[in-house]
Scaffold this motif. Structure first.
Motif, short mmCIF file in Angstrom:
data_model
loop_
_atom_site.label_atom_id
_atom_site.label_comp_id
_atom_site.label_asym_id
_atom_site.label_seq_id
_atom_site.Cartn_x
_atom_site.Cartn_y
_atom_site.Cartn_z
N LYS A 61 4.80 -9.89 -8.34
CA LYS A 61 5.05 -8.67 -9.12
C LYS A 61 4.51 -7.48 -8.34
O LYS A 61 3.59 -7.60 -7.53
CB LYS A 61 4.35 -8.73 -10.48
N GLU A 62 5.08 -6.31 -8.59
CA GLU A 62 4.58 -5.09 -7.97
C GLU A 62 3.33 -4.64 -8.72
O GLU A 62 3.33 -4.56 -9.95
CB GLU A 62 5.64 -4.00 -8.01
N VAL A 63 2.26 -4.40 -7.97
CA VAL A 63 0.99 -3.97 -8.55
C VAL A 63 0.44 -2.80 -7.75
O VAL A 63 0.85 -2.56 -6.61
CB VAL A 63 -0.05 -5.11 -8.58
N VAL A 101 -8.32 -8.40 -0.39
CA VAL A 101 -6.86 -8.55 -0.37
C VAL A 101 -6.37 -8.15 1.01
O VAL A 101 -6.81 -7.14 1.56
CB VAL A 101 -6.20 -7.64 -1.43
N ALA A 102 -5.46 -8.95 1.58
CA ALA A 102 -4.81 -8.58 2.84
C ALA A 102 -3.63 -7.67 2.49
O ALA A 102 -2.77 -8.04 1.70
CB ALA A 102 -4.32 -9.82 3.58
N ILE A 103 -3.61 -6.49 3.06
CA ILE A 103 -2.56 -5.52 2.80
C ILE A 103 -1.60 -5.52 3.99
O ILE A 103 -2.01 -5.28 5.13
CB ILE A 103 -3.14 -4.09 2.62
N PHE A 104 -0.33 -5.81 3.72
CA PHE A 104 0.71 -5.78 4.75
C PHE A 104 1.60 -4.58 4.47
O PHE A 104 2.40 -4.60 3.54
CB PHE A 104 1.52 -7.07 4.75
N VAL A 116 -8.83 3.65 -0.81
CA VAL A 116 -7.40 3.89 -0.82
C VAL A 116 -6.73 3.06 -1.93
O VAL A 116 -7.20 1.98 -2.27
CB VAL A 116 -6.77 3.48 0.54
N SER A 117 -5.62 3.58 -2.44
CA SER A 117 -4.78 2.83 -3.38
C SER A 117 -3.49 2.44 -2.68
O SER A 117 -2.93 3.22 -1.92
CB SER A 117 -4.44 3.68 -4.60
N PHE A 118 -3.04 1.22 -2.96
CA PHE A 118 -1.80 0.71 -2.40
C PHE A 118 -0.92 0.16 -3.53
O PHE A 118 -1.43 -0.33 -4.54
CB PHE A 118 -2.05 -0.43 -1.41
N GLU A 134 -2.56 -11.48 -1.05
CA GLU A 134 -1.86 -10.67 -0.05
C GLU A 134 -0.97 -9.68 -0.79
O GLU A 134 -0.29 -10.06 -1.75
CB GLU A 134 -1.00 -11.55 0.85
N LEU A 135 -0.97 -8.44 -0.34
CA LEU A 135 -0.08 -7.43 -0.90
C LEU A 135 0.98 -7.15 0.15
O LEU A 135 0.68 -6.62 1.22
CB LEU A 135 -0.86 -6.16 -1.25
N LYS A 136 2.23 -7.55 -0.14
CA LYS A 136 3.33 -7.45 0.83
C LYS A 136 4.14 -6.18 0.58
O LYS A 136 4.19 -5.68 -0.53
CB LYS A 136 4.26 -8.66 0.70
N ASP A 137 4.77 -5.68 1.65
CA ASP A 137 5.60 -4.47 1.58
C ASP A 137 4.85 -3.33 0.90
O ASP A 137 5.39 -2.60 0.07
CB ASP A 137 6.92 -4.73 0.84
N ALA A 138 3.59 -3.19 1.26
CA ALA A 138 2.72 -2.21 0.61
C ALA A 138 2.94 -0.80 1.15
O ALA A 138 3.29 -0.62 2.32
CB ALA A 138 1.26 -2.62 0.80
N VAL A 139 2.73 0.16 0.29
CA VAL A 139 2.72 1.56 0.67
C VAL A 139 1.43 2.18 0.17
O VAL A 139 0.94 1.81 -0.91
CB VAL A 139 3.94 2.34 0.13
N GLU A 140 0.89 3.07 0.96
CA GLU A 140 -0.31 3.78 0.55
C GLU A 140 0.11 4.87 -0.43
O GLU A 140 1.05 5.61 -0.20
CB GLU A 140 -0.99 4.40 1.77
N LEU A 141 -0.58 4.95 -1.54
CA LEU A 141 -0.28 5.99 -2.51
C LEU A 141 -0.96 7.29 -2.10
O LEU A 141 -1.98 7.27 -1.42
CB LEU A 141 -0.74 5.55 -3.91
N ASN A 142 -0.39 8.39 -2.50
CA ASN A 142 -0.90 9.72 -2.16
C ASN A 142 -0.94 9.94 -0.66
O ASN A 142 -1.88 10.49 -0.12
CB ASN A 142 -2.28 9.96 -2.75
N SER A 143 0.07 9.43 0.01
CA SER A 143 0.15 9.58 1.47
C SER A 143 1.45 10.29 1.83
O SER A 143 2.42 10.26 1.09
CB SER A 143 0.13 8.20 2.12
N ASN A 144 1.47 10.92 2.99
CA ASN A 144 2.67 11.57 3.46
C ASN A 144 3.57 10.62 4.24
O ASN A 144 4.57 11.04 4.80
CB ASN A 144 2.31 12.77 4.35
#
Length: 145
Positions: A61-63, A101-104, A116-118, A134-144
Motif C-alpha cells: 500500500k502507499e504510505v 526502513v530502506a527507502i528506494f 524527511v518524509s517520504f 522497504e519503501l519502493k518507488d518513494a518520493v521525498e515530500l516537500n521537495s522540488n
C-alpha cells in the motif's frame, strides 16, 4: 470572513491528521515479534519477523513515513530511514531492525536533510537478508525533485 475561518479550521485538521498518520505508521511498524530459524546461508539461527495483521494490511500500500536519514552507504543506493535519530538508531544500539526502513527513491538523488518524509509503496521483507521494511518507488515530500 466565516468562510475563511472554516477553511483554516479544515486545513488545520487535515494537516494534523497527516502528521498523526506518520506517527501511527511507526507505532505499527515497531510492533513486530521475531521467530528464530536456522539459516543455511549463515549456518546459524537468525531472527525472522512475524508481522502483525496491522502491518500486513499495509503491505504493498502507499504510505507516508517520516524519519531520520542515517548516514550509511548502501550497495543498492537505498536510503536508510529510522524512527530515531542516528545517536539511538538500530546500528548504534538501543533499537531493533524494525525501527529502520530502506527507502528506494523513484529518482535516486542525495538527501541533504536529516529529518524527511517520504511517500511510497511499503514492501515487507521476511527473507534472510535486507531490512524487513522497504519503501519502493518513494518520493521525498516537500521537495522540488
Amino acid at each position: 470572513m466565516k468562510f475563511r475561518v472554516i477553511i483554516f479550521i479544515l486545513l488545520g485538521t487535515l494537516l494534523s491528521s497527516f502528521s498523526l498518520q506518520e506517527d501511527e505508521i511507526w507505532e505499527k511498524l515497531l510492533n513486530v515479534d521475531w521467530e528464530y530459524k536456522y539459516s543455511e546461508e549463515f549456518e546459524m539461527d537468525i531472527p525472522f519477523p512475524l508481522f502483525t495483521d496491522e502491518v500486513k494490511a499495509l503491505s504493498e500500500k502507499e504510505v507516508v513515513i517520516k524519519g531520520f536519514v542515517l548516514p550509511v552507504e548502501t550497495e543498492d543506493n537505498s536510503i536508510m530511514l529510522s524512527v530515531y535519530p542516528f545517536s539511538s538508531c538500530f546500528f548504534c544500539g538501543g533499537a531493533g531492525p524494525e525501527s529502520v526502513v530502506a527507502i528506494f527513491l523513484k529518482n535516486h538523488r542525495e538527501i541533504d536533510e536529516e529529518e524527511v518524509s517520504f511517500k511510497g509503496t511499503l514492501h515487507l521483507n521476511d527473507q534472510e537478508t535486507g531490512l524487513i521494511y522497504e519503501l519502493k518507488d518513494a518520493v521525498e515530500l516537500n521537495s522540488n525533485y
